[in-house]
Design an enzyme around this catalytic site. Structure first.
Site, PDB file in Angstrom:
ATOM      1  N   LYS A  48       0.838  -1.219   0.000  1.00  0.00           N
ATOM      2  CA  LYS A  48       0.000   0.000   0.000  1.00  0.00           C
ATOM      3  C   LYS A  48       0.862   1.254   0.000  1.00  0.00           C
ATOM      4  O   LYS A  48       1.788   1.380   0.787  1.00  0.00           O
ATOM      5  CB  LYS A  48      -0.893   0.019   1.251  1.00  0.00           C
ATOM      6  CG  LYS A  48      -1.798  -1.189   1.375  1.00  0.00           C
ATOM      7  CD  LYS A  48      -2.542  -1.187   2.698  1.00  0.00           C
ATOM      8  CE  LYS A  48      -1.614  -1.307   3.874  1.00  0.00           C
ATOM      9  NZ  LYS A  48      -2.330  -1.482   5.166  1.00  0.00           N
TER      10      LYS A  48
ATOM     11  N   THR B  71      -7.854   9.562   8.463  1.00  0.00           N
ATOM     12  CA  THR B  71      -7.325   8.322   7.880  1.00  0.00           C
ATOM     13  C   THR B  71      -7.130   7.248   8.952  1.00  0.00           C
ATOM     14  O   THR B  71      -6.478   6.240   8.707  1.00  0.00           O
ATOM     15  CB  THR B  71      -5.975   8.593   7.194  1.00  0.00           C
ATOM     16  OG1 THR B  71      -5.114   9.227   8.156  1.00  0.00           O
ATOM     17  CG2 THR B  71      -6.123   9.492   5.980  1.00  0.00           C
TER      18      THR B  71
ATOM     19  N   GLY C  70      -7.631   4.102  10.784  1.00  0.00           N
ATOM     20  CA  GLY C  70      -8.296   2.836  10.466  1.00  0.00           C
ATOM     21  C   GLY C  70      -8.390   2.515   8.983  1.00  0.00           C
ATOM     22  O   GLY C  70      -9.086   1.575   8.601  1.00  0.00           O
ATOM     23  N   THR C  71      -7.659   3.260   8.131  1.00  0.00           N
ATOM     24  CA  THR C  71      -7.751   2.953   6.686  1.00  0.00           C
ATOM     25  C   THR C  71      -7.220   1.550   6.382  1.00  0.00           C
ATOM     26  O   THR C  71      -7.827   0.802   5.614  1.00  0.00           O
ATOM     27  CB  THR C  71      -6.961   3.969   5.823  1.00  0.00           C
ATOM     28  OG1 THR C  71      -5.688   4.158   6.413  1.00  0.00           O
ATOM     29  CG2 THR C  71      -7.664   5.287   5.688  1.00  0.00           C
ATOM     30  N   GLY C  72      -6.078   1.206   7.004  1.00  0.00           N
ATOM     31  CA  GLY C  72      -5.479  -0.109   6.741  1.00  0.00           C
ATOM     32  C   GLY C  72      -6.384  -1.234   7.234  1.00  0.00           C
ATOM     33  O   GLY C  72      -6.565  -2.254   6.559  1.00  0.00           O
ATOM     34  N   CYS C  73      -6.967  -1.042   8.436  1.00  0.00           N
ATOM     35  CA  CYS C  73      -7.878  -2.059   9.008  1.00  0.00           C
ATOM     36  C   CYS C  73      -9.080  -2.229   8.083  1.00  0.00           C
ATOM     37  O   CYS C  73      -9.483  -3.348   7.746  1.00  0.00           O
ATOM     38  CB  CYS C  73      -8.389  -1.625  10.384  1.00  0.00           C
ATOM     39  SG  CYS C  73      -7.098  -1.203  11.559  1.00  0.00           S
TER      40      CYS C  73
END
Ligand SMILES: Nc1ncnc2c1ncn2[C@@H]1O[C@H](COP(=O)(O)OP(=O)(O)O)[C@@H](O)[C@H]1O
Ligand SMILES: Cc1ncc(COP(=O)(O)O)c(N)n1
Length: 323
Positions: A176, A216, A218-221
């Site tokens: 990412k 942003t 929690g974007t990865g979660c």
């Protein structure tokens, strides 16, 4: 009929934007029955982490048993795994987790460690080889490749690191690029030759316009949970056990739709003002974006003048009265 099922193995976020709470919201928003194994209780909000309360490894094992002895899982994802013991415990359960997405969570945006330093090695040797997909960000990818490797800066470097991570055993890698600085956010999906059905790994590049927002958290979660949900919906029973033919066909569209869901959730969350103190806050993305579109909240109504408020007593018909 059994609905598609997914499990998140993650720490908590009481403010609801990241961790297990974000994962369960994303599963639900995408029509998947969500289950959870909690790995750590984290006191955190949009301003950062204040404290982490560890959960005993044997209690995490009991939570795994509670879910796995009761339900079949189509797909699972890991988030904060906290310790080497929990990384190894999760890897030992991998065969029963369906398609396994490993979000290689290491450090919160606020700088708090969510994975012990010595657990990185356990992630390298125990979890990467059993993962269907890993979703590192740029600093995590570099750390997984070696203690002295630098984060990729160019598209070519991202592709090289995605290929190098594939060689560590996962069936696929989504590297990412959210931590870059370009006007477009680029992510690279690398599929192992076994998944791609060729002699070489296949690379797919995705890009989205960068949304100018501090929200942003929690974007990865949310992204890894959305991909997990999309895999759970696409895999037929029997495909989930490993990255076989079903997983090969499902993965690229699942990643594409997961990224599109996150882009919608980010764009909608960018318009929210949730934190009481916006200074320095990283608010959440809007997991309800698709659901809310079906049941919109009315825009704030114009204030009602006292004269317009119906006077019930005046309007109620009076028994026997004639006008
Ligand atoms: N400002 C942004 N605008 C659009 N997409 C973003 C933005 N920030 C992150 N993303 C998306 O969120 C995904 C995860 O973000 P990233 O910051 O790379 O990972 P992590 O949240 O794990 O640190 C990225 O792949 C990217 O698609
Ligand atoms: C329990 C927990 N897990 C993961 C994250 C990382 O969040 P992000 O998706 O912003 O990297 C977090 N802040 N808390």
């Amino acid at each position: 009929m059994r609905p598609p099922t997914a499990l998140t193995i993650a720490g908590t976020d009481p403010s609801g934007g990241a961790g297990a709470q974000a994962d369960l919201k994303a599963f639900t928003a995408l029509g998947v029955y969500g289950t959870s194994v909690l790995t750590a209780l984290v006191a955190q909000n949009t301003h950062g982490v204040s404290r982490v309360y560890d959960i005993d490894t044997d209690f995490v094992a009991d939570q795994f048993d509670a879910v796995l002895d009761d339900m079949a899982l189509d797909a699972s994802k890991t988030g904060m795994l906290a310790s080497a013991a929990l990384v190894e415990l999760t890897a030992a359960r991998a065969e029963r987790l369906g398609f396994l997405v490993v979000d290689t969570v290491m450090v919160a945006t606020s700088g708090h460690r969510l994975l012990a330093e010595e657990a990185v090695e356990a992630m390298r040797h125990a979890l990467l080889p059993v993962a269907g997909l890993i979703t590192p960000n740029l600093p995590e990818a570099a750390l997984l490749l070696g203690d002295d490797v630098e984060a990729a800066r160019t598209a070519a470097e991202m592709e090289d690191q995605a290929r190098a991570l594939l060689a560590r055993g996962p069936a696929a890698v989504l590297l990412k690029g959210g931590h870059g600085a370009e006007a477009r956010v680029a992510d690279v999906l690398a599929l192992s030759p076994r998944l791609a059905g060729g002699a070489e790994p296949a690379l797919v590049r995705f890009d989205h316009p960068r949304i100018d927002t501090p929200h942003t958290h929690g974007t990865g979660c949310t992204l890894s949970a959305a991909i997990t949900a999309q895999m759970a919906r696409r895999l037929l029973p029997g495909d989930a056990g490993g990255p076989g033919a079903g997983a090969a066909e499902a993965l690229e569209p699942a990643v594409r739709e997961g990224l599109d869901f996150l882009a919608r959730a980010l764009a909608s969350g960018a318009r929210w003002s949730l934190p009481l103190d916006p200074e320095g806050a990283h608010g959440p993305v809007d997991h309800t974006v698709d659901i809310a579109a079906q049941a919109p909240i009315e825009p704030a109504r114009a204030p009602v003048e006292p004269a317009q408020v119906p006077n019930e007593a005046a309007q109620a018909p009076v028994e026997g009265a004639s006008r």
